[in-house]
Design a protein around this motif. Structure first.
Motif, PDB file in Angstrom:
ATOM      1  N   SER A  67       0.822  -1.223   0.000  1.00  0.00           N
ATOM      2  CA  SER A  67       0.000   0.000   0.000  1.00  0.00           C
ATOM      3  C   SER A  67       0.847   1.259   0.000  1.00  0.00           C
ATOM      4  N   HIS A  68       2.174   1.114  -0.115  1.00  0.00           N
ATOM      5  CA  HIS A  68       3.123   2.238  -0.209  1.00  0.00           C
ATOM      6  C   HIS A  68       3.185   3.056   1.078  1.00  0.00           C
ATOM      7  N   PHE A  69       3.027   2.394   2.217  1.00  0.00           N
ATOM      8  CA  PHE A  69       3.243   3.031   3.514  1.00  0.00           C
ATOM      9  C   PHE A  69       4.597   2.560   4.044  1.00  0.00           C
ATOM     10  N   LYS A  70       5.556   3.457   4.103  1.00  0.00           N
ATOM     11  CA  LYS A  70       6.903   3.080   4.527  1.00  0.00           C
ATOM     12  C   LYS A  70       7.378   3.880   5.731  1.00  0.00           C
ATOM     13  N   THR A  71       7.114   5.182   5.727  1.00  0.00           N
ATOM     14  CA  THR A  71       7.618   6.065   6.789  1.00  0.00           C
ATOM     15  C   THR A  71       6.514   6.376   7.787  1.00  0.00           C
ATOM     16  N   LEU A  72       6.871   6.383   9.064  1.00  0.00           N
ATOM     17  CA  LEU A  72       5.912   6.704  10.121  1.00  0.00           C
ATOM     18  C   LEU A  72       5.768   8.214  10.273  1.00  0.00           C
ATOM     19  N   THR A  73       4.537   8.675  10.511  1.00  0.00           N
ATOM     20  CA  THR A  73       4.331  10.072  10.874  1.00  0.00           C
ATOM     21  C   THR A  73       4.571  10.239  12.377  1.00  0.00           C
ATOM     22  N   ASP A  74       4.475  11.467  12.846  1.00  0.00           N
ATOM     23  CA  ASP A  74       4.767  11.745  14.263  1.00  0.00           C
ATOM     24  C   ASP A  74       3.798  11.018  15.188  1.00  0.00           C
ATOM     25  N   ILE A  75       2.488  11.088  14.876  1.00  0.00           N
ATOM     26  CA  ILE A  75       1.517  10.440  15.745  1.00  0.00           C
ATOM     27  C   ILE A  75       1.666   8.923  15.690  1.00  0.00           C
ATOM     28  N   GLN A  76       2.031   8.398  14.525  1.00  0.00           N
ATOM     29  CA  GLN A  76       2.201   6.944  14.398  1.00  0.00           C
ATOM     30  C   GLN A  76       3.423   6.450  15.178  1.00  0.00           C
ATOM     31  N   SER A  77       4.533   7.189  15.114  1.00  0.00           N
ATOM     32  CA  SER A  77       5.762   6.746  15.787  1.00  0.00           C
ATOM     33  C   SER A  77       5.604   6.737  17.309  1.00  0.00           C
ATOM     34  N   LYS A  78       4.709   7.574  17.850  1.00  0.00           N
ATOM     35  CA  LYS A  78       4.518   7.615  19.301  1.00  0.00           C
ATOM     36  C   LYS A  78       3.365   6.731  19.777  1.00  0.00           C
ATOM     37  N   ALA A  79       2.325   6.601  18.956  1.00  0.00           N
ATOM     38  CA  ALA A  79       1.143   5.864  19.394  1.00  0.00           C
ATOM     39  C   ALA A  79       1.252   4.368  19.128  1.00  0.00           C
ATOM     40  N   VAL A  80       1.845   3.967  18.011  1.00  0.00           N
ATOM     41  CA  VAL A  80       1.871   2.541  17.645  1.00  0.00           C
ATOM     42  C   VAL A  80       2.648   1.705  18.659  1.00  0.00           C
ATOM     43  N   PRO A  81       3.863   2.096  19.108  1.00  0.00           N
ATOM     44  CA  PRO A  81       4.553   1.269  20.110  1.00  0.00           C
ATOM     45  C   PRO A  81       3.755   1.091  21.403  1.00  0.00           C
ATOM     46  N   THR A  95      -5.078  17.520  11.732  1.00  0.00           N
ATOM     47  CA  THR A  95      -5.778  16.822  10.659  1.00  0.00           C
ATOM     48  C   THR A  95      -4.802  16.457   9.551  1.00  0.00           C
ATOM     49  N   GLY A  96      -5.008  15.281   8.968  1.00  0.00           N
ATOM     50  CA  GLY A  96      -4.150  14.830   7.888  1.00  0.00           C
ATOM     51  C   GLY A  96      -2.795  14.333   8.338  1.00  0.00           C
ATOM     52  N   SER A  97      -2.673  13.898   9.602  1.00  0.00           N
ATOM     53  CA  SER A  97      -1.368  13.464  10.112  1.00  0.00           C
ATOM     54  C   SER A  97      -1.231  11.947  10.180  1.00  0.00           C
ATOM     55  N   GLY A  98      -2.212  11.164   9.684  1.00  0.00           N
ATOM     56  CA  GLY A  98      -2.092   9.717   9.641  1.00  0.00           C
ATOM     57  C   GLY A  98      -2.570   9.005  10.876  1.00  0.00           C
ATOM     58  N   LYS A  99      -3.663   9.480  11.488  1.00  0.00           N
ATOM     59  CA  LYS A  99      -4.163   8.835  12.707  1.00  0.00           C
ATOM     60  C   LYS A  99      -4.797   7.478  12.403  1.00  0.00           C
ATOM     61  N   THR A 100      -5.280   7.273  11.179  1.00  0.00           N
ATOM     62  CA  THR A 100      -5.958   6.011  10.855  1.00  0.00           C
ATOM     63  C   THR A 100      -5.013   4.825  10.989  1.00  0.00           C
ATOM     64  N   LEU A 101      -3.816   4.939  10.437  1.00  0.00           N
ATOM     65  CA  LEU A 101      -2.846   3.846  10.551  1.00  0.00           C
ATOM     66  C   LEU A 101      -2.371   3.663  11.991  1.00  0.00           C
ATOM     67  N   ALA A 102      -2.438   4.721  12.795  1.00  0.00           N
ATOM     68  CA  ALA A 102      -1.960   4.631  14.171  1.00  0.00           C
ATOM     69  C   ALA A 102      -2.787   3.656  15.002  1.00  0.00           C
ATOM     70  N   PHE A 103      -4.041   3.396  14.601  1.00  0.00           N
ATOM     71  CA  PHE A 103      -4.818   2.396  15.340  1.00  0.00           C
ATOM     72  C   PHE A 103      -5.095   1.136  14.521  1.00  0.00           C
ATOM     73  N   LEU A 104      -5.015   1.187  13.202  1.00  0.00           N
ATOM     74  CA  LEU A 104      -5.266  -0.016  12.412  1.00  0.00           C
ATOM     75  C   LEU A 104      -4.116  -1.026  12.523  1.00  0.00           C
ATOM     76  N   VAL A 105      -2.883  -0.533  12.518  1.00  0.00           N
ATOM     77  CA  VAL A 105      -1.735  -1.453  12.637  1.00  0.00           C
ATOM     78  C   VAL A 105      -1.760  -2.188  13.976  1.00  0.00           C
ATOM     79  N   PRO A 106      -1.963  -1.512  15.130  1.00  0.00           N
ATOM     80  CA  PRO A 106      -2.071  -2.271  16.394  1.00  0.00           C
ATOM     81  C   PRO A 106      -3.249  -3.243  16.423  1.00  0.00           C
ATOM     82  N   VAL A 107      -4.368  -2.899  15.781  1.00  0.00           N
ATOM     83  CA  VAL A 107      -5.510  -3.815  15.757  1.00  0.00           C
ATOM     84  C   VAL A 107      -5.133  -5.125  15.080  1.00  0.00           C
TER      85      VAL A 107
END
Length: 794
Positions: A67-81, A95-107
């Motif tokens: 899906s061409h997702f390679k680099t983490l955004t700021d919210i993703q790098s702090k929330a996903v771990p 808005t537009g900072s990538g919050k959707t992936l921040a909870f879909l990857v942990p799910v």
């Protein structure tokens, strides 16, 4: 022997397959153990830039890479771990900072580590406030989870409830809206949530707001207490009551932009312009005409305004594709419009706040807020539709002079940098006359304009922040004229304290002589010249729209005193209609004692039309008296009468005297006697019918025998035999010898019958069969056949 030995050596192949399966199973077990160990040792404070550096499964990594997702955004790098470690999270980011992936990857990862299968039931529940955002989350989940074996479902309104029920029990991950999810929890018996592991609320501040508070509370009651909960939004809620309702356990607050100088992206250029309310549509149309190659979102406060602006601008043809989106549309239409706007390169969509949160429209150039947002949070979410993922975007806020001071103060408190701009006069176009002509020619557009005006005025009145929204200071009359309406429709709210005093004061006091003397002192208004728009204001068209229009603009003395509009409006505020006095002395005294005397002149009483006198206390009832159909309905229904032998009238059904009834015996005895009498009468009638049928059958049989005897005796007319025809015989001579119409009248045709008895059909068939045509020789030539036909005709 050699072949037999070779066959024995080839048998160990199944053992090799078993070894491969066991090795694969062992590899999967080892991978799970390594993931659990890696996550246990994961440092949540370490800076992680790429998804490849995260301890995630190979299937999730493969889906992210595809899906061409390679680099983490700021919210993703702090929330996903933190989420991978099972922590409860409150995530806030621009808005537009990538919050959707921040909870879909942990799910996906948490369910994968627990070896979740279809038999385990629902493992993760993701709740979204709008259908469009739920669909967008589901599409992202499908992309990054394409290599997993989990089953995922989308549960939103506007779809078949029965189809969803059949599949709900097999889902591992559900993306839903609150209303439909609560409906399934209450009504779908096979849907179990006892094993739920994760609950995610996207746009949590909106979901926890008053609009969804009841639904969310009911959903949480069904869910188990032991679960991981994550909340994400651009403007996160921190209320202790909200967090307690969701049973959060030591939540981690993740806010990557809390220390930033701005609450909006740095690539977003934000402006506002001061334009009076009557000039808004002119300014908007000029702006659209100047940006025909751009992609624009225009936000309005209500769906009725969206419809009117869309329809009117569509008639004006600004030169750019126009779309509109609001919550009252059907689900299929909403999906079609969002996909068309996403795929377009240059278009303009008029929308309500249903698209203000979370939706990712690619390459939006401008966000125009024609109506002022209710608060600064709504403003942040609206402008977040552009300048997403570090792209450039621009936003313009239209403010009335009465809204400028209060709104700028709220934006400053939220760290929103905004600059003032002015409109070039040469770019602004006046469309007021065009809208007036369109409303004059099209009653439907005029009706839409009235509803749009009413909804906007009510939205101003209902706003909580009265420092921004001052409904009494806004030029509503000028706004109605700018929409092409001949006058401002009356709306259901009170203006000022004086009107409230008049409304609550006793009517008898208002009818005092002091008020009359003051009214006499007021100078009379000078009569104005009537224009065609004034006539349109008063006319009644032949369609239903004019009826609604006349309701909204109806002026009578009660409305002038109360400041009220039509009480029949479907979405108006609750109100009590006042009844005019009927002029009776006793009733007026009672009204004065109770303090509810009516305001205005006494009503007329017309007796004699119906059973009760008709009280004419409004113009509507005066017009009703001019209709024969309405008067006939007032007279009531007549009663059907029967006349006895002496000519006296009686009702069709009369109740018998109870004493006389009891003298004849109990109800059961009379019922049994009645049944016996009726059974005897039916038996006699049945015997009479059978005897009558036998007599008719015998008469028919005798007639048939008489006819057959007459035929045998030769009494029937003899048919002349055909003679030999000479060679020079002219076949047309027979036709020439036939009598003309003036010589002899043609026989009257036998009248057709709609119904015939079987006996009559048999008789006709026998007559046709009994007629015999005798010929000397068998016809061999054409002349013989013609002669035979002529004989038949004769």
């Amino acid at each position: 022997m050699a072949s037999a030995n070779m066959g024995r050596k080839s048998k160990p192949a199944p053992k090799a397959k078993t070894d491969l399966k066991s090795l694969k199973r062992k590899r999967v077990v080892d991978e799970h153990e390594q993931l659990v160990h890696a996550i246990a040792e994961l440092d949540v404070k370490a800076e992680i830039k790429d998804f490849s550096d995260l301890p995630i499964s190979a299937t999730t990594a493969k889906g992210l890479d595809a899906s061409h997702f390679k680099t983490l955004t700021d919210i993703q790098s702090k929330a996903v771990p933190l989420a991978l470690k099972g922590k409860d999270i409150l995530g806030a980011a621009k808005t537009g900072s990538g919050k959707t992936l921040a909870f879909l990857v942990p799910v996906l990862e948490n369910l994968y580590r627990q070896k979740w299968t279809e038999l385990d039931g629902l493992g993760a529940l993701i709740i979204s406030p709008t259908r469009e955002l739920a669909i967008q989350i589901f599409e992202v989940l499908r992309k990054i989870g394409r290599y997993h074996t989990f089953s995922a479902g989308l549960v939103i309104g506007g779809r078949s409830l029965q189809e969803e029920r059949e599949r709900m029990g097999r889902m591992n991950i559900l993306v839903c809206t609150p209303g439909r999810m609560l409906q399934h929890l209450d009504q779908t018996a096979a849907f179990e949530v006892d094993n739920l592991q994760m609950l995610v609320l996207d746009e949590a501040d909106r979901i926890m707001d008053m609009g969804f508070q009841t639904s969310v509370d009911a959903i949480v009651e069904h869910l188990p207490k032991e679960r991981q909960t994550m909340l994400f939004s651009a403007t996160q809620t921190k209320k202790v009551s909200d967090l307690a309702r969701l049973s959060l356990r030591d939540p981690e607050y993740v806010s990557v932009h809390e220390a930033a100088s701005s609450a909006t992206p740095a690539t977003l250029q934000q402006h506002y312009l001061i334009t009076p309310l009557p000039e808004k549509l002119n300014t908007l149309f000029g702006f659209i005409r100047a940006n025909l190659k751009a992609k624009i979102i225009v936000f309005l406060s209500s769906g009725k305004q969206v419809r009117f602006v869309y329809e009117s601008f569509r008639h004006l043809q600004p030169g750019i594709p126009l779309l509109h989106l609001h919550g009252r549309q059907k689900q299929t239409a909403r999906l079609d419009i969002t996909s068309r706007f996403s795929a377009s390169k240059n278009s303009c969509i008029f929308a309500t706040d249903v698209v203000a949160r979370g939706l990712d429209f690619p390459a939006v150039d401008w966000v125009i807020q024609l109506d002022c947002p209710e608060d600064a949070d709504t403003y942040i979410h609206r402008v977040g539709r552009t300048a997403r993922y570090e792209r450039v975007g621009r936003a313009v806020l239209f403010l009335d002079p009465t809204e400028e001071e209060g709104m700028l103060k709220r934006l400053e408190q939220k760290k929103v940098p905004i600059q003032k701009i002015n409109v070039r006069q040469n770019k602004q176009q006046d469309i007021k006359n065009q809208l007036q002509n369109m409303c004059f020619q099209d009653p439907e557009l005029k009706y839409l304009g009235q509803k749009a005006f009413t909804s906007y005025a009510k939205s101003l009145f209902l706003q909580k922040d009265k420092e921004i929204f001052k409904v009494n200071d806004v030029d509503l009359e000028g706004f109605a004229a700018s929409m092409g309406l001949p006058g401002a429709p009356r709306i259901k709210f009170m203006k000022g304290d004086d009107a409230k005093k008049i409304k609550n004061a006793p009517r008898a006091a208002l009818d005092s002589s002091d008020d009359d003397s003051e009214a006499e002192k007021k100078p009379k208004k000078k009569e104005e010249v009537r224009t065609k728009y004034d006539r349109m204001f008063e006319r009644r068209n032949q369609d239903v729209l004019s009826g609604h229009y006349s309701k909204m603009i109806a002026e009578d003395e009660v409305e002038k005193a109360d400041g009220e509009g039509d009480a029949d409006e479907d979405d108006d505020f609750l109100s009590v209609k006042r009844v005019l006095p009927v002029g009776d002395d006793e009733s007026s005294e009672d009204d004065e004692e109770g303090g509810v005397a009516a305001l205005g002149p006494a009503a007329k009483i017309i007796p004699g039309i119906s059973t009760e006198p008709i009280v004419v206390d409004s113009k509507r009832k005066e017009k009703m008296l001019q209709s024969k159909k309405k008067l006939a309905s007032l007279k009531g229904k007549g009663t059907k009468m029967v006349f006895d032998d002496e000519g006296n009238a009686h009702q069709l059904y009369e109740l018998e005297d109870e004493e006389a009834f009891r003298q004849r015996g109990t109800a059961q005895e009379q019922r049994a006697k009645f049944l016996e009498e009726e059974a005897a009468r039916v038996r006699e009638a049945d015997l009479d019918d059978k005897q009558l049928a036998k007599e008719k059958k015998r008469e028919k049989k005798e007639k048939r025998k008489a006819r057959e005897a007459a035929l045998e005796a030769g009494e029937d007319d003899e048919v002349p035999a055909l003679q030999d025809v000479d060679d020079d015989y002219d076949p047309m001579a027979l036709l020439a010898s036939l009598p003309m119409a003036d010589e002899e009248e043609r026989p009257v045709k036998k009248q057709k019958k709609w119904f015939e008895d079987d006996e009559e059909v048999e008789e006709e068939t026998r007559k046709r069969k009994s007629r015999v045509i005798e010929t000397v020789d068998e016809p061999e030539t054409l002349e013989d056949l013609e002669a035979l036909a002529a004989g038949l005709l004769n």
